[in-house]
Structure formats: C-alpha cells, structure tokens
Design a protein around this motif. Structure first.
Motif, PDB file in Angstrom:
ATOM      1  N   CYS A 120     -26.201  18.199 -37.729  1.00  0.00           N
ATOM      2  CA  CYS A 120     -27.613  17.869 -37.891  1.00  0.00           C
ATOM      3  C   CYS A 120     -28.009  16.914 -36.762  1.00  0.00           C
ATOM      4  CB  CYS A 120     -27.875  17.225 -39.245  1.00  0.00           C
ATOM      5  SG  CYS A 120     -27.396  18.251 -40.664  1.00  0.00           S
ATOM      6  N   THR A 121     -28.803  17.404 -35.834  1.00  0.00           N
ATOM      7  CA  THR A 121     -29.241  16.608 -34.683  1.00  0.00           C
ATOM      8  C   THR A 121     -30.521  15.872 -35.037  1.00  0.00           C
ATOM      9  OG1 THR A 121     -28.275  18.252 -33.195  1.00  0.00           O
ATOM     10  CG2 THR A 121     -29.799  16.656 -32.233  1.00  0.00           C
ATOM     11  N   PHE A 157     -34.812   8.978 -38.818  1.00  0.00           N
ATOM     12  CA  PHE A 157     -36.243   9.279 -38.740  1.00  0.00           C
ATOM     13  C   PHE A 157     -36.524  10.780 -38.809  1.00  0.00           C
ATOM     14  CE2 PHE A 157     -35.951   5.123 -36.605  1.00  0.00           C
ATOM     15  CZ  PHE A 157     -36.850   4.420 -37.398  1.00  0.00           C
ATOM     16  N   GLY A 158     -35.491  11.560 -39.054  1.00  0.00           N
ATOM     17  CA  GLY A 158     -35.693  12.992 -39.226  1.00  0.00           C
ATOM     18  C   GLY A 158     -34.683  13.815 -38.458  1.00  0.00           C
ATOM     19  N   ILE A 159     -34.410  15.015 -38.974  1.00  0.00           N
ATOM     20  CA  ILE A 159     -33.497  15.977 -38.352  1.00  0.00           C
ATOM     21  C   ILE A 159     -34.346  17.065 -37.713  1.00  0.00           C
ATOM     22  CG2 ILE A 159     -31.703  17.691 -38.789  1.00  0.00           C
ATOM     23  CD1 ILE A 159     -30.807  15.929 -41.164  1.00  0.00           C
ATOM     24  N   GLU A 160     -34.095  17.343 -36.441  1.00  0.00           N
ATOM     25  CA  GLU A 160     -34.892  18.354 -35.751  1.00  0.00           C
ATOM     26  C   GLU A 160     -34.133  19.642 -35.477  1.00  0.00           C
ATOM     27  OE1 GLU A 160     -36.308  16.594 -32.201  1.00  0.00           O
ATOM     28  OE2 GLU A 160     -34.326  16.267 -31.312  1.00  0.00           O
ATOM     29  N   ILE A 161     -32.797  19.618 -35.543  1.00  0.00           N
ATOM     30  CA  ILE A 161     -32.000  20.834 -35.347  1.00  0.00           C
ATOM     31  C   ILE A 161     -30.836  20.810 -36.325  1.00  0.00           C
ATOM     32  CG2 ILE A 161     -30.607  22.204 -33.751  1.00  0.00           C
ATOM     33  CD1 ILE A 161     -32.110  20.952 -31.453  1.00  0.00           C
ATOM     34  N   MET A 162     -30.605  21.935 -36.991  1.00  0.00           N
ATOM     35  CA  MET A 162     -29.429  22.103 -37.850  1.00  0.00           C
ATOM     36  C   MET A 162     -28.633  23.293 -37.331  1.00  0.00           C
ATOM     37  SD  MET A 162     -30.929  21.423 -41.696  1.00  0.00           S
ATOM     38  CE  MET A 162     -29.354  21.788 -42.450  1.00  0.00           C
ATOM     39  N   THR A 163     -27.334  23.079 -37.137  1.00  0.00           N
ATOM     40  CA  THR A 163     -26.446  24.133 -36.637  1.00  0.00           C
ATOM     41  C   THR A 163     -25.274  24.276 -37.596  1.00  0.00           C
ATOM     42  OG1 THR A 163     -27.021  23.582 -34.351  1.00  0.00           O
ATOM     43  CG2 THR A 163     -25.073  24.927 -34.688  1.00  0.00           C
ATOM     44  N   LEU A 164     -24.985  25.487 -38.001  1.00  0.00           N
ATOM     45  CA  LEU A 164     -23.856  25.773 -38.881  1.00  0.00           C
ATOM     46  C   LEU A 164     -22.901  26.694 -38.137  1.00  0.00           C
ATOM     47  CD1 LEU A 164     -22.642  25.381 -41.718  1.00  0.00           C
ATOM     48  CD2 LEU A 164     -23.864  27.443 -42.422  1.00  0.00           C
ATOM     49  N   ARG A 191     -28.398  28.648 -36.013  1.00  0.00           N
ATOM     50  CA  ARG A 191     -29.109  27.436 -35.642  1.00  0.00           C
ATOM     51  C   ARG A 191     -30.550  27.515 -36.137  1.00  0.00           C
ATOM     52  NH1 ARG A 191     -31.816  25.842 -30.827  1.00  0.00           N
ATOM     53  NH2 ARG A 191     -31.438  23.667 -30.214  1.00  0.00           N
ATOM     54  N   ARG A 192     -31.080  26.359 -36.539  1.00  0.00           N
ATOM     55  CA  ARG A 192     -32.476  26.292 -36.965  1.00  0.00           C
ATOM     56  C   ARG A 192     -33.106  25.035 -36.373  1.00  0.00           C
ATOM     57  NH1 ARG A 192     -35.510  28.759 -41.135  1.00  0.00           N
ATOM     58  NH2 ARG A 192     -37.659  28.090 -40.857  1.00  0.00           N
ATOM     59  N   ALA A 193     -34.170  25.226 -35.603  1.00  0.00           N
ATOM     60  CA  ALA A 193     -34.931  24.109 -35.048  1.00  0.00           C
ATOM     61  C   ALA A 193     -36.222  23.959 -35.836  1.00  0.00           C
ATOM     62  CB  ALA A 193     -35.222  24.343 -33.569  1.00  0.00           C
ATOM     63  N   PHE A 194     -36.655  22.730 -36.028  1.00  0.00           N
ATOM     64  CA  PHE A 194     -37.820  22.443 -36.857  1.00  0.00           C
ATOM     65  C   PHE A 194     -38.956  21.907 -35.994  1.00  0.00           C
ATOM     66  CE2 PHE A 194     -33.965  21.655 -39.357  1.00  0.00           C
ATOM     67  CZ  PHE A 194     -34.131  22.612 -40.352  1.00  0.00           C
ATOM     68  N   ALA A 195     -40.150  22.431 -36.237  1.00  0.00           N
ATOM     69  CA  ALA A 195     -41.324  21.919 -35.529  1.00  0.00           C
ATOM     70  C   ALA A 195     -41.606  20.478 -35.924  1.00  0.00           C
ATOM     71  CB  ALA A 195     -42.533  22.809 -35.823  1.00  0.00           C
ATOM     72  N   GLU A 196     -41.374  20.158 -37.198  1.00  0.00           N
ATOM     73  CA  GLU A 196     -41.501  18.791 -37.690  1.00  0.00           C
ATOM     74  C   GLU A 196     -40.152  18.361 -38.268  1.00  0.00           C
ATOM     75  OE1 GLU A 196     -43.936  16.693 -37.476  1.00  0.00           O
ATOM     76  OE2 GLU A 196     -45.344  18.073 -36.519  1.00  0.00           O
ATOM     77  N   PRO A 197     -39.639  17.193 -37.896  1.00  0.00           N
ATOM     78  CA  PRO A 197     -38.332  16.767 -38.408  1.00  0.00           C
ATOM     79  C   PRO A 197     -38.314  16.705 -39.934  1.00  0.00           C
ATOM     80  CG  PRO A 197     -39.047  15.367 -36.599  1.00  0.00           C
ATOM     81  CD  PRO A 197     -40.214  16.220 -36.952  1.00  0.00           C
ATOM     82  N   ALA A 232     -35.829  14.893 -46.274  1.00  0.00           N
ATOM     83  CA  ALA A 232     -35.597  14.890 -47.716  1.00  0.00           C
ATOM     84  C   ALA A 232     -34.363  15.702 -48.060  1.00  0.00           C
ATOM     85  CB  ALA A 232     -36.819  15.453 -48.440  1.00  0.00           C
ATOM     86  N   ALA A 233     -33.587  15.234 -49.037  1.00  0.00           N
ATOM     87  CA  ALA A 233     -32.357  15.922 -49.425  1.00  0.00           C
ATOM     88  C   ALA A 233     -32.649  17.332 -49.917  1.00  0.00           C
ATOM     89  CB  ALA A 233     -31.633  15.117 -50.503  1.00  0.00           C
ATOM     90  N   GLU A 234     -33.771  17.515 -50.644  1.00  0.00           N
ATOM     91  CA  GLU A 234     -34.111  18.841 -51.141  1.00  0.00           C
ATOM     92  C   GLU A 234     -34.399  19.811 -49.989  1.00  0.00           C
ATOM     93  OE1 GLU A 234     -35.583  16.068 -51.910  1.00  0.00           O
ATOM     94  OE2 GLU A 234     -35.029  15.653 -54.008  1.00  0.00           O
ATOM     95  N   THR A 235     -35.071  19.315 -48.956  1.00  0.00           N
ATOM     96  CA  THR A 235     -35.368  20.171 -47.808  1.00  0.00           C
ATOM     97  C   THR A 235     -34.097  20.530 -47.048  1.00  0.00           C
ATOM     98  OG1 THR A 235     -37.492  19.025 -47.612  1.00  0.00           O
ATOM     99  CG2 THR A 235     -36.821  20.393 -45.763  1.00  0.00           C
ATOM    100  N   ILE A 236     -33.226  19.546 -46.870  1.00  0.00           N
ATOM    101  CA  ILE A 236     -31.949  19.817 -46.201  1.00  0.00           C
ATOM    102  C   ILE A 236     -31.154  20.855 -46.983  1.00  0.00           C
ATOM    103  CG2 ILE A 236     -29.749  18.797 -45.502  1.00  0.00           C
ATOM    104  CD1 ILE A 236     -31.246  16.173 -45.003  1.00  0.00           C
ATOM    105  N   ALA A 237     -31.139  20.721 -48.313  1.00  0.00           N
ATOM    106  CA  ALA A 237     -30.390  21.665 -49.145  1.00  0.00           C
ATOM    107  C   ALA A 237     -30.966  23.077 -49.024  1.00  0.00           C
ATOM    108  CB  ALA A 237     -30.413  21.203 -50.596  1.00  0.00           C
ATOM    109  N   ARG A 238     -32.265  23.186 -48.964  1.00  0.00           N
ATOM    110  CA  ARG A 238     -32.883  24.515 -48.880  1.00  0.00           C
ATOM    111  C   ARG A 238     -32.505  25.211 -47.577  1.00  0.00           C
ATOM    112  NH1 ARG A 238     -37.583  22.996 -49.619  1.00  0.00           N
ATOM    113  NH2 ARG A 238     -38.543  23.107 -47.546  1.00  0.00           N
ATOM    114  N   TYR A 239     -32.543  24.480 -46.472  1.00  0.00           N
ATOM    115  CA  TYR A 239     -32.221  25.102 -45.196  1.00  0.00           C
ATOM    116  C   TYR A 239     -30.721  25.331 -45.033  1.00  0.00           C
ATOM    117  CZ  TYR A 239     -37.021  24.837 -43.613  1.00  0.00           C
ATOM    118  OH  TYR A 239     -38.370  25.029 -43.493  1.00  0.00           O
ATOM    119  N   ILE A 240     -29.912  24.524 -45.690  1.00  0.00           N
ATOM    120  CA  ILE A 240     -28.468  24.804 -45.690  1.00  0.00           C
ATOM    121  C   ILE A 240     -28.217  26.171 -46.320  1.00  0.00           C
ATOM    122  CG2 ILE A 240     -26.309  24.192 -46.842  1.00  0.00           C
ATOM    123  CD1 ILE A 240     -26.898  21.278 -46.261  1.00  0.00           C
ATOM    124  N   GLY A 241     -28.884  26.439 -47.441  1.00  0.00           N
ATOM    125  CA  GLY A 241     -28.723  27.730 -48.097  1.00  0.00           C
ATOM    126  C   GLY A 241     -29.112  28.891 -47.193  1.00  0.00           C
TER     127      GLY A 241
END
Length: 502
Positions: free
Chosen positions: A286-287, A325-332, A244-250, A253-262
């Motif tokens: 993606c919450t 308006f932004g993703i604040e938590i990603m869980t894989l 799981r990854r929580a973000f301080a700022e939502p 961008a597709a590039e940012t989502i791709a980076r954190y997916i990796g």
C-alpha cells in the motif's frame, strides 16, 4: 514506525568470485584482490578478509599491493557481474524475509522490515538468522536495523559487528560524515572546516551549509534522522503475477481498504487460474501519499487460489496497515507460486479433514516457524530421533519407536539431577530435580542406548542407561546414567533427567 534493515557486504566482489568458482576456488587463507582501471591507473577495487588483514585497501595501486604481498591473487573487476549477482541475492532475501527489498549498490541490500519481525521471532532473531544464512553461503555480511534507511546504512558500515539494533538517532552522532552517503569531496571540505562527525552537524545552522554545499548535505542528514522520507523502490522479478489499483482520491478507511483487497484478490486468482498456479506467498503493498509503503505478507501451507480464503487472511492484517494521510496505490503480488491443478470433489468418498485453513490463520498470526509437527528420525539417541517439520509436510515413511515407551515431553537438553543408586544396574532410591526431592516408588529399566560412533569420536564407547521411574505422587520421569556403571571411559556416571511422561 518504519523499520529498515541495511545489509553491508564488505567483501562482496571477492565473495562472489569464490562462490562462482565453487570447489575450484582458492583457499580462504590465500589473499585475493579485485583490480580495475580508473583512468590510466590500475587500482584495487575489492579485497577479501585475508588481504585486508595484510594491510591492503581499496584504492591502493595494484603494483604496490603485489609488492607488499608476494604471490597475491589478482582478479579482474567486473562491476556488471557484481551488480547482477547482488540483485539475485536481493531476490533470495525477498523470498524469505520481507516484501520490500532493494539493491543498495555497490555492496549492500536494503530491506523494509516493518511488521515482519514477528514472523521471524523478533528483530534480533531475524537479523541473526539473516547473517547466519549469508555466512553459511560464504558471504561476509554485517547488518543494522534502524528507523530510517540512512541510519541503518550508516550503522551497518560503521558500527555493526555483525549486527546492531537502533531505535533513535543518538547512535549516529559519533559516526564520521562519510556515513551520510556524501560525496568524498563534500566530506573532505566539511572536515577542513572542523566538522569531523555527524554530531558536529546537528547543532549547525542550515542556511550557511546549504549556501556552501547545496541541498544534498541537509537532505542526507534529514533522511538519516527521519525528517525527510526516503522511499525504497522494491525489486520485482520477471514474470511476477501481480495486480494493481491506483486511486484518484487517496483511501484510508478500513472498510474501503477491505473492499478493494477483495477486488484485487479476485483479479489475482483469475490470473493464477489462467496459468494453472496456486499462491504460497502473497504480498500486499500500500503506497501512501507520502511515498511510504505499508506491506502485508501472507504465507500459505499449500498452494491456494480460493478468493474467499485469501481475502479473509488479508482482512485479518488490515489493522497493521497505517494509511497515514491516505493510500493512493494498492498492489497485490503472488511472490511464491506452485502448480495447482483443478480437482473434482466428491461427497461420497471419505476424505481427511483439510487443516490448511487453520494452519494458515495461525501461521500468519504467530509466524510459520511456530506451527510445526514432530517427525521421527532414524537415530537411537533420543534428542536426535525427532525433528520439526512443516505442519502439512508429507510423511517420510519412518515410524516412531515402539519397543520401549517414550515420554510425551522430551526436555531440550538433559538436566542434571542428584540421586543415590547401586551400581551398575539398579535404579535410584530418590532424585532431586529443580530443588525438589522425590522418592522413587517404582522403576523399570535399564534400557541401554549406545553412542553413535559415526557422528563423533567421543561416542565411540559411550553409553546411557535409561530408567522409567514413578515418585510417591504418581509422577513419572525418564532418567539416565551416563556410562555403564563400571567403566569410567563409557561416561561420567552422572545422572540426568531427560523427559516427563504425561
């Protein structure tokens, strides 16, 4: 746009008891009720279809029910066991349908199916398959698919028979107020005011309703209409491997989502390697800041924990994620895993090409059911001699029949044709198929195939005589006559086209 499935199990307590009893369960024709205590009263808390058909209802006293139906089967209510079994059923749905599944007690399951329908052949096919599996398991179920949880919940309990698809709020208007999941006392008070259905509420001013009934009424109405979000808290089984990854700022961008997916994939693969496991199904949740969950499900043909391959498959699905308006938590999460031992690869040994990567890409684009191979089955009847198996399924050891040539394309069902032939053993002179008349230049046959009497009685003496024919344009077909050409009991003596040679 979100799509939510609500599954309603109207006879869940009695279905659970029958499933638990197995072969010792009473006959389905015998009326069965579940009884529990409410204060000092012993009331009916669940009825099966047979009992409901005799007029028994939930809330009726047990003594009255027994007086109406002599010999009524009565079992003690066990709400804790009902809920535990409902959770197990929800986990079963989680493995097969969508990443976000939750229990909707006491008699339902809710599923966020957004983006999952294409993996199951469309929304209608997905609902039909779900209800079909539940029915085969001995569970009576109805289901509705709508844009919101509230709308799907209402339609499943008041409209679906057994399924219904909805794309807007207009289907809610004629439903009773109880469909909004309101407390019984509130629904009764609204009925006393002359408001009988949801449509009566739509045109009413909100302020007087809120002052009299509190915020619950308007909140439930807005949830059903999609004006207020109603997040679904997904079930997570014990021992689930997830990162799981929580973000301080939502992020959005597709590039940012791709980076954190990796980054998440690398962490997940490390956890899998520690346990000696490979992933067969992986869910990305993606919450968003509005509490809506965007989901991506990836399936694999064989267990994997290669970060590059898994990352590439998830990157292909980024376009399906709506960040809002932004993703604040990603869980894989690795929702389906299998043992995977490390292997040493040698460049000296000739090995078969690894097709699993190609199969994974295709299956996640068009659905796993669309990628398959044909495998032989021990049967002389052509339509029963082949079946679909997963693309990388192990060979069952059966070979294809080689004593007679078989067409490259076998029709799903034999199609009737018009023809003229001398009985009993001569091929036809011409055939007419799909409105086109073809003169037969060459023919080979007959090949006689007998019916399988152990499959059904109608095939006890049934036969088919197959011919390979070639028309004047060089096209070759596989046709047969139902019957031996002499005895009508062996078949209708009608002609059919069953296959086309390449």
């Amino acid at each position: 746009m979100a799509r939510v499935i609500s599954v309603f199990l109207p006879t869940w307590p009695t279905d659970r008891l029958r499933r638990q009893a197995g072969h010792t369960a009473p006959s389905g024709d015998a009326p069965l009720i579940v009884a529990g205590r409410v204060g000092n009263r012993r009331l009916v808390t669940g009825v099966d279809a047979a009992a409901a058909g005799l007029g028994l209802t939930v809330g009726m006293s047990v003594s009255k029910a027994q007086a109406l139906v002599p010999g009524l089967l009565v079992e003690r209510a066990d709400p804790a066991a009902d809920l535990a079994s409902l959770e197990r059923l929800a986990f079963w749905v989680l493995q097969r349908l969508a990443p976000v599944v939750a229990v909707d007690p006491p008699d339902g399951i809710v599923i966020d199916s957004t983006g999952a329908d294409h993996l199951h052949g469309g929304e209608a096919a997905m609902l039909e398959a779900l209800i079909g599996r539940l029915t085969l398991s001995g569970v009576t179920a109805r289901a509705a698919l709508a844009d919101t949880w509230g709308a799907a919940h209402a339609l499943a309990r008041h409209v679906a028979d057994p399924t219904v698809l909805a794309t807007g709020p207009e289907m809610l208007a004629p439903l009773p107020l109880s469909a909004l999941r309101l407390p019984p006392a509130m629904a009764s008070a609204l009925h006393d005011l002359g408001l009988a259905c949801i449509g009566d509420l739509l045109g009413q001013p909100r302020a007087p309703l809120t002052r009299r009934f509190g915020p619950e009424l308007c909140r439930r109405l807005d949830q059903a209409l999609g004006e207020v979000a109603e997040p679904i808290e997904p079930l997570r089984p014990e021992g689930l491997i997830e990162v799981r990854r929580a973000f301080a700022e939502p992020i959005g961008a597709a590039e940012t989502i791709a980076r954190y997916i990796g980054k998440l994939v690398v962490q997940l693969c490390a956890a899998l390697e520690e346990r000696g496991l490979g992933v067969r199904r992986m869910d990305l949740l993606c919450t968003r800041v509005d509490n809506r969950v965007e989901t991506v499900r990836i399936g694999l043909a064989v267990p994997q924990r290669d970060p590059q391959r898994l990352t590439r498959l998830l990157h292909d699905k980024i376009e399906t994620i709506s960040p809002g308006f932004g993703i604040e938590i990603m869980t894989l999460a690795a929702t389906l895993t299998e043992p995977l031992d490390a292997r040493q690869i040698s460049t000296l040994d000739a090995t078969a090409p690894d097709l699993s990567g190609l199969i994974d890409v295709l299956a996640n684009r068009v659905g796993a059911r669309a990628i398959y191979r044909a495998a032989p089955v021990q049967s002389d009847v052509p339509e029963r001699s082949v079946r679909r198996v997963p693309a990388l399924a192990e060979d069952g050891g059966l070979g294809w029949p080689d004593h007679w040539p078989r067409p490259a394309r076998l029709l799903h069902r034999p199609e009737p044709i018009e023809t003229m032939a001398l009985l009993p053993d001569h091929p036809p002179n011409w055939i007419a198929w799909r409105g086109v008349r073809r003169r037969v230049r060459r023919a080979d046959g007959p090949e006689r195939i007998f019916g399988e009497w152990w499959t059904r009685d109608a095939e006890m003496i049934a036969v088919r005589d197959y011919f390979r024919i070639e028309d004047e344009r060089g096209e070759r077909f596989w046709i047969f006559r139902a019957g031996d050409g002499e005895d009508r009991a062996t078949g209708s003596h009608r002609w059919f086209l069953h296959g086309v040679f390449g």
